[in-house]
Motif scaffolding. Structure first.
Motif, PDB file in Angstrom:
ATOM      1  N   ASN A  33       0.843  -1.182   0.000  1.00  0.00           N
ATOM      2  CA  ASN A  33       0.000   0.000   0.000  1.00  0.00           C
ATOM      3  C   ASN A  33       0.883   1.237   0.000  1.00  0.00           C
ATOM      4  O   ASN A  33       2.094   1.153   0.209  1.00  0.00           O
ATOM      5  CB  ASN A  33      -0.938   0.011   1.210  1.00  0.00           C
ATOM      6  CG  ASN A  33      -2.222   0.775   0.946  1.00  0.00           C
ATOM      7  OD1 ASN A  33      -2.305   1.559  -0.003  1.00  0.00           O
ATOM      8  ND2 ASN A  33      -3.223   0.549   1.768  1.00  0.00           N
ATOM      9  N   THR A  35       1.072   5.058   1.826  1.00  0.00           N
ATOM     10  CA  THR A  35       0.534   5.837   2.926  1.00  0.00           C
ATOM     11  C   THR A  35       0.999   7.280   2.806  1.00  0.00           C
ATOM     12  O   THR A  35       2.027   7.563   2.200  1.00  0.00           O
ATOM     13  CB  THR A  35       0.996   5.267   4.282  1.00  0.00           C
ATOM     14  OG1 THR A  35       2.433   5.296   4.338  1.00  0.00           O
ATOM     15  CG2 THR A  35       0.520   3.838   4.463  1.00  0.00           C
ATOM     16  N   GLY A  41      -7.684   6.660   1.757  1.00  0.00           N
ATOM     17  CA  GLY A  41      -8.629   5.850   0.993  1.00  0.00           C
ATOM     18  C   GLY A  41      -7.991   4.832   0.078  1.00  0.00           C
ATOM     19  O   GLY A  41      -8.695   4.067  -0.576  1.00  0.00           O
ATOM     20  N   ASP A  43      -6.317   1.426  -0.994  1.00  0.00           N
ATOM     21  CA  ASP A  43      -6.408   0.038  -0.545  1.00  0.00           C
ATOM     22  C   ASP A  43      -5.182  -0.733  -1.018  1.00  0.00           C
ATOM     23  O   ASP A  43      -4.507  -0.325  -1.970  1.00  0.00           O
ATOM     24  CB  ASP A  43      -7.678  -0.611  -1.102  1.00  0.00           C
ATOM     25  CG  ASP A  43      -8.938   0.008  -0.516  1.00  0.00           C
ATOM     26  OD1 ASP A  43      -8.986   0.240   0.704  1.00  0.00           O
ATOM     27  OD2 ASP A  43      -9.882   0.270  -1.299  1.00  0.00           O
ATOM     28  N   PRO A  44      -4.886  -1.871  -0.375  1.00  0.00           N
ATOM     29  CA  PRO A  44      -3.689  -2.631  -0.745  1.00  0.00           C
ATOM     30  C   PRO A  44      -3.762  -3.226  -2.153  1.00  0.00           C
ATOM     31  O   PRO A  44      -4.847  -3.522  -2.665  1.00  0.00           O
ATOM     32  CB  PRO A  44      -3.630  -3.748   0.300  1.00  0.00           C
ATOM     33  CG  PRO A  44      -4.477  -3.285   1.423  1.00  0.00           C
ATOM     34  CD  PRO A  44      -5.535  -2.425   0.817  1.00  0.00           C
ATOM     35  N   ARG A  45      -2.589  -3.403  -2.741  1.00  0.00           N
ATOM     36  CA  ARG A  45      -2.433  -4.144  -3.989  1.00  0.00           C
ATOM     37  C   ARG A  45      -1.665  -5.423  -3.686  1.00  0.00           C
ATOM     38  O   ARG A  45      -0.605  -5.393  -3.061  1.00  0.00           O
ATOM     39  CB  ARG A  45      -1.646  -3.333  -5.021  1.00  0.00           C
ATOM     40  CG  ARG A  45      -1.409  -4.123  -6.312  1.00  0.00           C
ATOM     41  CD  ARG A  45      -0.280  -3.565  -7.161  1.00  0.00           C
ATOM     42  NE  ARG A  45      -0.087  -4.389  -8.357  1.00  0.00           N
ATOM     43  CZ  ARG A  45       1.025  -4.420  -9.078  1.00  0.00           C
ATOM     44  NH1 ARG A  45       2.049  -3.646  -8.752  1.00  0.00           N
ATOM     45  NH2 ARG A  45       1.129  -5.205 -10.120  1.00  0.00           N
ATOM     46  N   ALA A  75      -0.869   0.342  -4.999  1.00  0.00           N
ATOM     47  CA  ALA A  75      -2.104   0.496  -4.242  1.00  0.00           C
ATOM     48  C   ALA A  75      -3.287   0.422  -5.196  1.00  0.00           C
ATOM     49  O   ALA A  75      -3.122   0.490  -6.420  1.00  0.00           O
ATOM     50  CB  ALA A  75      -2.104   1.826  -3.488  1.00  0.00           C
ATOM     51  N   THR A  76      -4.459   0.264  -4.638  1.00  0.00           N
ATOM     52  CA  THR A  76      -5.687   0.290  -5.431  1.00  0.00           C
ATOM     53  C   THR A  76      -6.647   1.295  -4.799  1.00  0.00           C
ATOM     54  O   THR A  76      -6.469   1.713  -3.644  1.00  0.00           O
ATOM     55  CB  THR A  76      -6.368  -1.088  -5.492  1.00  0.00           C
ATOM     56  OG1 THR A  76      -6.770  -1.468  -4.178  1.00  0.00           O
ATOM     57  CG2 THR A  76      -5.422  -2.134  -6.059  1.00  0.00           C
ATOM     58  N   GLY A  77      -7.665   1.665  -5.548  1.00  0.00           N
ATOM     59  CA  GLY A  77      -8.666   2.584  -5.028  1.00  0.00           C
ATOM     60  C   GLY A  77      -9.814   2.707  -6.004  1.00  0.00           C
ATOM     61  O   GLY A  77      -9.802   2.117  -7.091  1.00  0.00           O
ATOM     62  N   ASP A  87     -12.489   1.995 -10.935  1.00  0.00           N
ATOM     63  CA  ASP A  87     -11.496   1.282 -10.121  1.00  0.00           C
ATOM     64  C   ASP A  87     -10.109   1.575 -10.682  1.00  0.00           C
ATOM     65  O   ASP A  87      -9.868   1.406 -11.874  1.00  0.00           O
ATOM     66  CB  ASP A  87     -11.763  -0.223 -10.148  1.00  0.00           C
ATOM     67  CG  ASP A  87     -13.095  -0.579  -9.502  1.00  0.00           C
ATOM     68  OD1 ASP A  87     -13.433   0.045  -8.481  1.00  0.00           O
ATOM     69  OD2 ASP A  87     -13.791  -1.469 -10.027  1.00  0.00           O
ATOM     70  N   THR A  89      -5.914   0.932 -10.264  1.00  0.00           N
ATOM     71  CA  THR A  89      -4.796   0.164  -9.710  1.00  0.00           C
ATOM     72  C   THR A  89      -3.494   0.861 -10.069  1.00  0.00           C
ATOM     73  O   THR A  89      -3.216   1.090 -11.240  1.00  0.00           O
ATOM     74  CB  THR A  89      -4.779  -1.277 -10.258  1.00  0.00           C
ATOM     75  OG1 THR A  89      -6.017  -1.910  -9.962  1.00  0.00           O
ATOM     76  CG2 THR A  89      -3.647  -2.078  -9.635  1.00  0.00           C
TER      77      THR A  89
END
Length: 195
Positions: A33, A35, A41, A43-45, A75-77, A87, A89
Motif C-alpha cells: 500500500n 501511505t 482511501g 487500498d492494498p495491492r 495500491a488500489t482505489g 477502479d 490500480t
C-alpha cells in the motif's frame, strides 16, 4: 607494494567468506500500500515477489543476508466521476536490495531486520469502469529510488527450505512532486530454497 598486498588479502578474505555462503531463490506474495496525506482511501495491492539471496553465517546465531528481489507494489482505489464508478490500480514494481541481519535465538527460528534500497522498474496506472480499461505509464510522477527498513521473522526448515514474514516500512517520499507525500508499506510472505 603495501596496497597490492592489502588488496590481495581483502580479495582472499572476500572469497573465503562468499565460499562459505549459501545461495538460494525465494518467491512469495506482497500485500502493498501507499501511505501519506495524499493516499487517504488507498487500498492494498497484492502482487508477487521473487529473486535471489546469499546467506553468510557470521557466528552460530547471526547471519548476514543480502537479497535482490523483483517486487510488485503499489495500491488500489476507487472514485466516482460523472456517475461512473472507476477502479484504479497503481502498479509500482521495484528491484529491491534488502540487506538483512538475521538473529537466531532458537534452532531454525530467526528475527530479521535491515535496510533496503529500491529502484523503480515500472510505474503504471490502470483504470477500469463498466468493462472498459485503460493503462497509462506514470513513471515520471515517482522518484526512481526508494529507501526502507525491513523487520520480520523467519523459520529455516530442513533441506534448505525457509519461510519468511516481513514488513517493509517506507522511509522516503516516493512521489516526485513538491506537494504531497506517499510512502511504500509492504507485508511480504516468502518461501525460499538454499542450495
Amino acid at each position: 607494494m603495501k596496497k597490492l598486498i592489502f588488496v590481495a588479502v581483502l580479495a582472499l578474505v572476500s572469497m573465503t567468506t562468499f565460499s562459505q555462503a549459501q545461495f538460494g531463490l525465494k518467491a512469495g506474495l506482497n500485500v502493498a500500500n501507499l501511505t501519506g496525506d495524499d493516499m487517504d482511501g488507498a487500498d492494498p495491492r497484492s502482487g508477487g515477489v521473487f529473486g535471489v539471496f546469499a546467506k553468510i553465517n557470521l557466528t552460530e546465531t547471526i547471519a548476514f543476508q543480502p537479497e535482490a528481489l523483483y517486487s510488485m507494489q503499489g495500491a488500489t482505489g476507487s472514485e466516482t466521476e460523472q456517475g461512473y464508478d472507476i477502479d484504479v490500480t497503481m502498479k509500482l514494481d521495484y528491484i529491491n536490495i534488502p540487506l538483512m541481519m538475521k538473529f537466531y535465538p532458537a534452532d531454525g527460528f530467526s528475527i530479521n531486520a535491515g535496510p533496503q534500497v529500491g529502484f523503480l522498474a515500472s510505474a503504471k496506472a490502470k483504470a477500469e469502469t463498466q468493462g472498459i480499461s485503460a493503462e497509462e505509464d506514470i513513471k515520471e510522477a515517482f522518484k526512481s529510488i526508494d529507501f526502507g527498513l525491513n523487520v520480520g521473522l523467519g523459520y529455516d526448515l530442513p533441506m534448505g527450505l525457509g519461510l519468511d514474514f516481513r514488513y517493509n516500512i517506507g522511509l522516503s517520499n516516493v512521489l516526485d512532486t513538491d506537494e504531497g507525500e506517499g510512502k511504500n508499506g509492504v507485508l511480504q510472505f516468502t518461501a525460499s530454497y538454499a542450495f
